[in-house]
Design a protein around this motif. Sequence first.
Motif, PDB file in Angstrom:
ATOM      1  N   THR A 224       0.827  -1.207   0.000  1.00  0.00           N
ATOM      2  CA  THR A 224       0.000   0.000   0.000  1.00  0.00           C
ATOM      3  C   THR A 224       0.860   1.255   0.000  1.00  0.00           C
ATOM      4  OG1 THR A 224      -1.728  -1.191   1.213  1.00  0.00           O
ATOM      5  CG2 THR A 224      -1.866   1.211   1.178  1.00  0.00           C
ATOM      6  N   ASN A 225       1.919   1.240   0.781  1.00  0.00           N
ATOM      7  CA  ASN A 225       2.832   2.391   0.794  1.00  0.00           C
ATOM      8  C   ASN A 225       3.458   2.615  -0.573  1.00  0.00           C
ATOM      9  OD1 ASN A 225       2.374   2.973   3.469  1.00  0.00           O
ATOM     10  ND2 ASN A 225       4.099   1.785   4.224  1.00  0.00           N
ATOM     11  N   ARG A 226       3.766   1.527  -1.273  1.00  0.00           N
ATOM     12  CA  ARG A 226       4.297   1.670  -2.632  1.00  0.00           C
ATOM     13  C   ARG A 226       3.277   2.348  -3.530  1.00  0.00           C
ATOM     14  NH1 ARG A 226       8.621  -1.844  -3.942  1.00  0.00           N
ATOM     15  NH2 ARG A 226       8.452  -0.945  -6.019  1.00  0.00           N
ATOM     16  N   LEU A 227       2.000   1.992  -3.351  1.00  0.00           N
ATOM     17  CA  LEU A 227       0.938   2.601  -4.157  1.00  0.00           C
ATOM     18  C   LEU A 227       0.795   4.084  -3.834  1.00  0.00           C
ATOM     19  CD1 LEU A 227      -1.401   2.282  -6.175  1.00  0.00           C
ATOM     20  CD2 LEU A 227      -2.847   1.592  -4.251  1.00  0.00           C
ATOM     21  N   VAL A 228       0.878   4.446  -2.542  1.00  0.00           N
ATOM     22  CA  VAL A 228       0.766   5.855  -2.144  1.00  0.00           C
ATOM     23  C   VAL A 228       1.931   6.658  -2.713  1.00  0.00           C
ATOM     24  CG1 VAL A 228       0.760   7.434  -0.182  1.00  0.00           C
ATOM     25  CG2 VAL A 228      -0.527   5.303  -0.059  1.00  0.00           C
ATOM     26  N   VAL A 229       3.129   6.102  -2.644  1.00  0.00           N
ATOM     27  CA  VAL A 229       4.301   6.800  -3.197  1.00  0.00           C
ATOM     28  C   VAL A 229       4.153   6.980  -4.703  1.00  0.00           C
ATOM     29  CG1 VAL A 229       6.781   6.592  -3.620  1.00  0.00           C
ATOM     30  CG2 VAL A 229       5.857   6.068  -1.365  1.00  0.00           C
ATOM     31  N   HIS A 231       1.398   7.273  -6.326  1.00  0.00           N
ATOM     32  CA  HIS A 231       0.394   8.316  -6.547  1.00  0.00           C
ATOM     33  C   HIS A 231       0.968   9.709  -6.295  1.00  0.00           C
ATOM     34  CE1 HIS A 231      -3.172  10.781  -6.172  1.00  0.00           C
ATOM     35  NE2 HIS A 231      -2.860  11.039  -4.907  1.00  0.00           N
ATOM     36  N   MET A 232       1.700   9.870  -5.194  1.00  0.00           N
ATOM     37  CA  MET A 232       2.218  11.192  -4.837  1.00  0.00           C
ATOM     38  C   MET A 232       3.276  11.680  -5.812  1.00  0.00           C
ATOM     39  SD  MET A 232       2.515  10.832  -0.696  1.00  0.00           S
ATOM     40  CE  MET A 232       3.342  12.422  -0.626  1.00  0.00           C
ATOM     41  N   THR A 233       4.069  10.742  -6.323  1.00  0.00           N
ATOM     42  CA  THR A 233       5.163  11.128  -7.220  1.00  0.00           C
ATOM     43  C   THR A 233       4.772  11.038  -8.690  1.00  0.00           C
ATOM     44  OG1 THR A 233       6.005   8.860  -7.173  1.00  0.00           O
ATOM     45  CG2 THR A 233       6.904  10.406  -5.552  1.00  0.00           C
ATOM     46  N   LYS A 234       3.511  10.635  -8.947  1.00  0.00           N
ATOM     47  CA  LYS A 234       3.038  10.492 -10.333  1.00  0.00           C
ATOM     48  C   LYS A 234       3.941   9.542 -11.118  1.00  0.00           C
ATOM     49  CE  LYS A 234      -0.070  13.541  -9.314  1.00  0.00           C
ATOM     50  NZ  LYS A 234      -1.427  13.078  -8.967  1.00  0.00           N
ATOM     51  N   MET A 237       3.630   2.202 -10.904  1.00  0.00           N
ATOM     52  CA  MET A 237       3.457   1.274  -9.788  1.00  0.00           C
ATOM     53  C   MET A 237       4.216  -0.004 -10.082  1.00  0.00           C
ATOM     54  SD  MET A 237       2.206   0.445  -6.879  1.00  0.00           S
ATOM     55  CE  MET A 237       1.684  -0.986  -5.921  1.00  0.00           C
ATOM     56  N   CYS A 281       9.972   2.433   4.988  1.00  0.00           N
ATOM     57  CA  CYS A 281       9.412   3.706   5.456  1.00  0.00           C
ATOM     58  C   CYS A 281      10.528   4.691   5.826  1.00  0.00           C
ATOM     59  CB  CYS A 281       8.494   3.470   6.651  1.00  0.00           C
ATOM     60  SG  CYS A 281       6.990   2.545   6.253  1.00  0.00           S
TER      61      CYS A 281
END
Length: 332
Positions: A224-229, A231-234, A237, A281
């Motif tokens: 999930t953290n990989r997915l958030v990163v 998303h934030m960095t465009k 995945m 993290c």
Amino acid sequence: MDPMMQKWWCWLVEQCPLTLAPNLITISGLLVNIATSLLLVYYSPDAKQEVPRWACFLCALGLFLYQSLDAIDGKQARRTGTSSPLGELFDHGCDSLSTVFVSLGVACSVRLGTHPYWMFFQCMMAVTLFYCAHWQTYVSGTLRFGFVDVTEAQFGVIAIHLLSVIFGPSFWSLKGTSVLSPVVPLLFVLVPSVLIAWKSPYDIYLQNPTIYLLTFGCVSARVTNRLVVAHMTKSEMAYSDASLLGPALLFLNQYVNCPINENYLLYIVCIYVIYDLIKYCQEVCLEICHHLNISLFTIVPKRPASSTSSAAFEKNGSSKYMTRSKAKVKSN
């Protein structure tokens, strides 16, 4: 899936004439499998280019035909009274060769050559598992099949080929920005978590429910953290993740009949995935802090305005006020 397929196999063998040799059935299925797999290799010799969707469909069909013919050769031998050790050797020998071509075919279908080390791991793991199965037979005298075994694996490969037909080989790219791309890492967590708990001879989940859920929960948090990163960095995945090695180790241990006690191995995997999550993290937070020049847990006070700037501001402000005051007095 074998009980479900028995009706199809029994019907199919009845269509074969009694003069048809079982070994001829085996070699025919192998040749079909090799031909369709080599078709994918022809279009993508390094497993990096996209192969035509119709070629993926033919490869899926070829594997299904091979599976069906491989399942009925023994039935045909018993039906015609021609069972022999030669037939058993011929059957397993063809299976060992088929494993190589099935691995290469699926690697081309999903463009696994873009990550050559994963391709090496996938192909060598396939032949190693096949060898381990017969190593077990050599020691125990019996070829054992698990709840999820050869037939299920073959249908899994067929499903992969069909997904390549429907969505295109780019769907399996190890890095993707499509809507469906984040689904794959989630499946890499959910599917092993269910299968490992289901197949465990030691009831690994029931014996250690909190540790089991903590282990796979940490793996899920890592993904999930990989997915958030992403998303934030465009950014893209990535499907591969180091934390997935933990579930893979539990799955592999079950496949070779648990030479390592599952309960002990679960604790080791749990410690590993927790360490991997904390390490990831930490690296991400420190990298962002370094890039933005900020602190993680403290607030850096802003530098006060210089005395020179304050004096200049007061001077300018007072001079304007005095000028306006003098102008007002003169007008009066």
